[in-house]
Design a protein around this motif. Structure first.
Motif, PDB file in Angstrom:
ATOM      1  N   VAL A 144      28.030 -58.019  17.761  1.00  0.00           N
ATOM      2  CA  VAL A 144      27.563 -56.915  18.590  1.00  0.00           C
ATOM      3  C   VAL A 144      28.492 -55.722  18.383  1.00  0.00           C
ATOM      4  CG1 VAL A 144      27.032 -56.138  20.930  1.00  0.00           C
ATOM      5  CG2 VAL A 144      26.687 -58.544  20.292  1.00  0.00           C
ATOM      6  N   PRO A 145      27.986 -54.609  17.879  1.00  0.00           N
ATOM      7  CA  PRO A 145      28.857 -53.455  17.623  1.00  0.00           C
ATOM      8  C   PRO A 145      29.449 -52.908  18.916  1.00  0.00           C
ATOM      9  CG  PRO A 145      26.558 -52.829  17.411  1.00  0.00           C
ATOM     10  CD  PRO A 145      26.583 -54.317  17.539  1.00  0.00           C
ATOM     11  N   ILE A 146      30.722 -52.538  18.855  1.00  0.00           N
ATOM     12  CA  ILE A 146      31.387 -51.939  20.012  1.00  0.00           C
ATOM     13  C   ILE A 146      30.945 -50.485  20.134  1.00  0.00           C
ATOM     14  CG2 ILE A 146      33.607 -51.270  20.957  1.00  0.00           C
ATOM     15  CD1 ILE A 146      34.769 -53.769  19.699  1.00  0.00           C
ATOM     16  N   LEU A 147      30.500 -50.111  21.311  1.00  0.00           N
ATOM     17  CA  LEU A 147      29.962 -48.770  21.543  1.00  0.00           C
ATOM     18  C   LEU A 147      30.750 -48.101  22.669  1.00  0.00           C
ATOM     19  CD1 LEU A 147      26.192 -49.817  21.453  1.00  0.00           C
ATOM     20  CD2 LEU A 147      27.582 -48.973  19.553  1.00  0.00           C
ATOM     21  N   PRO A 148      31.887 -47.479  22.343  1.00  0.00           N
ATOM     22  CA  PRO A 148      32.749 -46.886  23.374  1.00  0.00           C
ATOM     23  C   PRO A 148      32.093 -45.686  24.057  1.00  0.00           C
ATOM     24  CG  PRO A 148      33.523 -46.303  21.193  1.00  0.00           C
ATOM     25  CD  PRO A 148      32.436 -47.309  20.993  1.00  0.00           C
ATOM     26  N   GLU A 149      32.358 -45.562  25.330  1.00  0.00           N
ATOM     27  CA  GLU A 149      31.771 -44.490  26.131  1.00  0.00           C
ATOM     28  C   GLU A 149      32.598 -43.200  26.043  1.00  0.00           C
ATOM     29  OE1 GLU A 149      28.834 -44.481  27.670  1.00  0.00           O
ATOM     30  OE2 GLU A 149      28.552 -46.436  26.722  1.00  0.00           O
ATOM     31  N   LEU A 356      31.214 -39.944  11.589  1.00  0.00           N
ATOM     32  CA  LEU A 356      30.897 -40.920  10.546  1.00  0.00           C
ATOM     33  C   LEU A 356      30.537 -42.264  11.156  1.00  0.00           C
ATOM     34  CD1 LEU A 356      30.737 -41.710   7.571  1.00  0.00           C
ATOM     35  CD2 LEU A 356      33.200 -42.200   7.648  1.00  0.00           C
ATOM     36  N   ASP A 357      31.295 -42.647  12.196  1.00  0.00           N
ATOM     37  CA  ASP A 357      31.001 -43.917  12.867  1.00  0.00           C
ATOM     38  C   ASP A 357      29.584 -43.924  13.426  1.00  0.00           C
ATOM     39  OD1 ASP A 357      33.541 -45.042  12.429  1.00  0.00           O
ATOM     40  OD2 ASP A 357      34.355 -43.926  14.119  1.00  0.00           O
ATOM     41  N   LEU A 358      29.199 -42.816  14.045  1.00  0.00           N
ATOM     42  CA  LEU A 358      27.850 -42.731  14.609  1.00  0.00           C
ATOM     43  C   LEU A 358      26.792 -42.785  13.508  1.00  0.00           C
ATOM     44  CD1 LEU A 358      28.262 -40.021  17.405  1.00  0.00           C
ATOM     45  CD2 LEU A 358      28.047 -42.493  17.672  1.00  0.00           C
ATOM     46  N   ALA A 359      27.076 -42.131  12.401  1.00  0.00           N
ATOM     47  CA  ALA A 359      26.107 -42.094  11.311  1.00  0.00           C
ATOM     48  C   ALA A 359      25.907 -43.468  10.675  1.00  0.00           C
ATOM     49  CB  ALA A 359      26.565 -41.099  10.249  1.00  0.00           C
ATOM     50  N   THR A 360      26.952 -44.288  10.722  1.00  0.00           N
ATOM     51  CA  THR A 360      26.857 -45.602  10.071  1.00  0.00           C
ATOM     52  C   THR A 360      26.494 -46.723  11.040  1.00  0.00           C
ATOM     53  OG1 THR A 360      29.252 -45.918  10.350  1.00  0.00           O
ATOM     54  CG2 THR A 360      28.491 -44.969   8.268  1.00  0.00           C
ATOM     55  N   LEU A 361      26.206 -46.372  12.289  1.00  0.00           N
ATOM     56  CA  LEU A 361      25.840 -47.400  13.256  1.00  0.00           C
ATOM     57  C   LEU A 361      24.591 -48.166  12.844  1.00  0.00           C
ATOM     58  CD1 LEU A 361      26.471 -45.906  16.813  1.00  0.00           C
ATOM     59  CD2 LEU A 361      27.467 -47.968  15.823  1.00  0.00           C
ATOM     60  N   VAL A 454      21.921 -50.057  20.048  1.00  0.00           N
ATOM     61  CA  VAL A 454      22.527 -49.128  19.086  1.00  0.00           C
ATOM     62  C   VAL A 454      21.766 -47.802  19.070  1.00  0.00           C
ATOM     63  CG1 VAL A 454      22.956 -48.723  16.626  1.00  0.00           C
ATOM     64  CG2 VAL A 454      23.505 -50.948  17.637  1.00  0.00           C
ATOM     65  N   ASP A 455      20.442 -47.873  19.046  1.00  0.00           N
ATOM     66  CA  ASP A 455      19.625 -46.653  19.003  1.00  0.00           C
ATOM     67  C   ASP A 455      19.828 -45.800  20.255  1.00  0.00           C
ATOM     68  OD1 ASP A 455      18.587 -47.284  16.543  1.00  0.00           O
ATOM     69  OD2 ASP A 455      16.774 -48.234  17.337  1.00  0.00           O
ATOM     70  N   ASP A 456      19.830 -46.462  21.408  1.00  0.00           N
ATOM     71  CA  ASP A 456      20.016 -45.727  22.667  1.00  0.00           C
ATOM     72  C   ASP A 456      21.389 -45.063  22.702  1.00  0.00           C
ATOM     73  OD1 ASP A 456      17.544 -46.543  23.431  1.00  0.00           O
ATOM     74  OD2 ASP A 456      18.230 -48.083  24.841  1.00  0.00           O
ATOM     75  N   TYR A 457      22.400 -45.802  22.252  1.00  0.00           N
ATOM     76  CA  TYR A 457      23.759 -45.264  22.225  1.00  0.00           C
ATOM     77  C   TYR A 457      23.845 -44.071  21.276  1.00  0.00           C
ATOM     78  CZ  TYR A 457      28.763 -45.040  21.268  1.00  0.00           C
ATOM     79  OH  TYR A 457      30.056 -44.600  21.104  1.00  0.00           O
ATOM     80  N   HIS A 458      23.250 -44.238  20.105  1.00  0.00           N
ATOM     81  CA  HIS A 458      23.294 -43.173  19.107  1.00  0.00           C
ATOM     82  C   HIS A 458      22.656 -41.888  19.651  1.00  0.00           C
ATOM     83  CE1 HIS A 458      22.042 -40.883  15.535  1.00  0.00           C
ATOM     84  NE2 HIS A 458      23.120 -41.405  14.953  1.00  0.00           N
ATOM     85  N   GLU A 459      21.499 -42.013  20.281  1.00  0.00           N
ATOM     86  CA  GLU A 459      20.819 -40.843  20.822  1.00  0.00           C
ATOM     87  C   GLU A 459      21.629 -40.202  21.948  1.00  0.00           C
ATOM     88  OE1 GLU A 459      18.113 -39.328  19.633  1.00  0.00           O
ATOM     89  OE2 GLU A 459      18.321 -40.783  17.997  1.00  0.00           O
ATOM     90  N   ALA A 463      23.302 -36.433  21.736  1.00  0.00           N
ATOM     91  CA  ALA A 463      23.000 -35.390  22.726  1.00  0.00           C
ATOM     92  C   ALA A 463      24.270 -34.837  23.353  1.00  0.00           C
ATOM     93  CB  ALA A 463      22.084 -35.958  23.795  1.00  0.00           C
ATOM     94  N   LEU A 464      25.240 -35.689  23.665  1.00  0.00           N
ATOM     95  CA  LEU A 464      26.496 -35.258  24.280  1.00  0.00           C
ATOM     96  C   LEU A 464      27.280 -34.380  23.311  1.00  0.00           C
ATOM     97  CD1 LEU A 464      27.626 -38.496  26.118  1.00  0.00           C
ATOM     98  CD2 LEU A 464      26.905 -36.350  27.179  1.00  0.00           C
ATOM     99  N   LYS A 465      27.307 -34.749  22.036  1.00  0.00           N
ATOM    100  CA  LYS A 465      28.039 -33.960  21.057  1.00  0.00           C
ATOM    101  C   LYS A 465      27.398 -32.580  20.886  1.00  0.00           C
ATOM    102  CE  LYS A 465      30.192 -37.559  18.221  1.00  0.00           C
ATOM    103  NZ  LYS A 465      31.509 -36.929  18.125  1.00  0.00           N
ATOM    104  N   GLU A 466      26.095 -32.540  20.856  1.00  0.00           N
ATOM    105  CA  GLU A 466      25.389 -31.269  20.737  1.00  0.00           C
ATOM    106  C   GLU A 466      25.673 -30.375  21.951  1.00  0.00           C
ATOM    107  OE1 GLU A 466      21.332 -32.291  20.209  1.00  0.00           O
ATOM    108  OE2 GLU A 466      21.549 -32.768  18.063  1.00  0.00           O
ATOM    109  N   LYS A 467      25.694 -30.993  23.120  1.00  0.00           N
ATOM    110  CA  LYS A 467      25.980 -30.248  24.345  1.00  0.00           C
ATOM    111  C   LYS A 467      27.410 -29.730  24.325  1.00  0.00           C
ATOM    112  CE  LYS A 467      25.915 -30.745  29.385  1.00  0.00           C
ATOM    113  NZ  LYS A 467      25.650 -31.655  30.514  1.00  0.00           N
TER     114      LYS A 467
END
Length: 470
Positions: A144-149, A356-361, A454-459, A463-467
């Motif tokens: 299970v990939p680690i998805l830090p908040e 890069l981490d997000l792109a390779t998720l 993973v998809d929900d986390y990525h989205e 969105a947070l980075k864009e904001k």
């Protein structure tokens, strides 16, 4: 003359009587022995029939997995039992023994159900426990990939530095064999540790220590268990294949030498100049008499950049109190976790995703090879079990025909017996097909669950980075 004859007659009679007493039982004794033998024979037959009545066709996959092998087929190989070229007959090497056993059975009963039970007892497949058992307990263990908040960012928006060296101490004591959320605690901990190493290993040197894996929980093994600490993955660059093999090779079994594990990590790396953080994954307190708090203090006292972090996995109040004290003395943090998600989220407190981490998720999803491998494992168990069912069915049918040929049963009994045999095959096939479908659905559901996560986390992160960049 008459007196002489009588004397001789009585003398011979006495002599013969003496001989009979010395060599043979009396007529009364013979009658009693004969009665005893008949009673014993009747009792044995009754006992055997009672035993056969207790042998039934399995009603569930759990029953199938616990079926013992046939007395005459227990040494048959996997190749023999799953071969598509098997013949519909009793193998030559056991035919004589089979007929000898069945003569006794058919002399006592002509009931097709009891004869069928005798087939199960003598000729049953030796493979059900080998294949049905593992299939029944199979559960996919995808990493299970680690998805830090985002709260893991500093106030300035900078990433928290990862340690140069990460020493993972994995508890493999017997308590890790308990179940949690339908899985062994040990399996959950292994999955979390693999995920953590894959993440932190991108920037840090990684090591894996195990403790509690030697000996057993018995007092006679305490010294061995408490004195055995092994660094199964020496500190170095992260290699996914080798690291995961090291984790998979760990088996939980013994006592909990937590203090000795921390001490061994300190002694092994006391001359390391770079910063070191210990990550302890444990479900219980010290049971070997050591002082893990003092050892954590000794570890952190070597340098300011040394920390001891602890994850308590489903621990009780007493154990949690000790583990919190260990983290505090080690200038680290303590996290309580009750599930795999909580454990992986807790371990990830020191990690922040880059672009890069997000792109390779997408490559962290268990689709493709991991999913196919799990499905192939299930298919292998199911297919071999189905072949074993078919081979057993053909052997039973051949046995029924053999009994008719030998005159031990008539055609009517044979036909009824074959009907029972085929009903058994249909029932076993249905059970395995249902179990196969259940496990396939479980795999696909787990793939979908992780992929959605993973998809929900990525989205959300996108969105947070864009904001943040506006």
């Amino acid at each position: 003359m008459r007196q002489i004859f009588l004397s001789i007659f009585f003398g011979i009679t006495i002599l013969l009587t003496g001989c009979v007493k010395d060599s043979e039982p009396s007529t009364a004794e013979e009658d009693l022995g004969s009665t005893s033998k008949v009673s014993a024979g009747s009792h044995t037959e009754s006992k055997n029939l009672t035993e056969l009545s207790s042998i039934n066709v399995a009603e569930s996959t759990e029953d199938m997995a616990s079926l013992p092998p046939g007395h005459l087929t227990k040494d048959f190989t996997v190749d023999q039992e799953v071969s598509i070229w098997s013949k519909s007959e009793v193998p030559e090497e056991i035919r004589e023994s089979f007929l000898e056993e069945m003569k006794s059975v058919t002399e006592s009963t002509k009931d097709p159900r009891q004869i069928h039970s005798a087939f199960i007892k003598l000729l049953g497949s030796p493979l059900y426990s080998e294949f049905v058992g593992p299939l029944a307990v199979f559960h996919p263990s995808f990493a299970v990939p680690i998805l830090p908040e985002p709260h893991e960012l500093t106030e300035e928006g900078a990433a928290v530095d990862l340690p140069s060296n990460a020493l993972i101490l994995l508890d493999a004591s017997s308590s890790m064999l308990l179940q949690a959320d339908g899985r062994l605690k040990m399996d959950t901990a292994k999955t979390a540790v693999k995920s953590f190493a894959a993440t932190i290993g991108q920037n840090s040197e990684v090591s894996l220590y195990v403790y509690g894996h030697a000996g057993t929980q018995s007092k006679s093994d305490k010294e061995l268990s408490c004195g055995t600490i092994d660094e199964v993955y020496p500190l170095g660059s992260y290699d996914e294949k080798k690291f995961n093999e090291s984790v998979d090779g760990v088996n939980a079994s013994g006592w909990t030498p937590l203090a000795q594990a921390i001490k061994q990590a300190r002694l092994d790396h006391e001359n390391t100049k770079e910063d070191i953080t210990v990550y302890i994954v444990s479900d219980g307190a010290e049971t070997c008499g050591g002082d893990p708090v003092a050892e954590a203090q000794a570890f952190s006292d070597l340098a300011k950049a040394r920390h001891v972090n602890v994850i308590g996995f489903q621990v009780d109040q007493k154990a949690e109190s000790q583990l919190k004290a260990v983290a505090e003395a080690g200038n680290g943090t303590y996290l309580a976790a009750d599930t795999l998600d909580e454990m992986t989220a807790g371990i990830s407190k020191l990690w922040l995703p880059s672009d890069l981490d997000l792109a390779t998720l997408v490559y962290k999803k268990p689709i493709g090879w991991p999913q196919a491998t799990a499905l192939r494992t299930v298919s292998n168990y199911a297919d071999k079990t189905k072949n074993a069912i078919r081979v057993e069915n053909e052997r039973f049918i051949g046995a029924a025909r053999l009994l008719e040929e030998e005159g031990l049963i008539d055609e009517t009994v044979k036909d009824e017996l074959i009907e029972l045999i085929n009903n058994q095959k249909e029932q076993y096939m249905r059970l395995i097909i249902e179990l196969d479908e259940e496990k396939r659905q479980l795999i696909n559901d787990e793939v979908d669950r992780i992929s959605k996560k993973v998809d929900d986390y990525h989205e959300r992160m996108k969105a947070l980075k864009e904001k943040q960049n506006k």
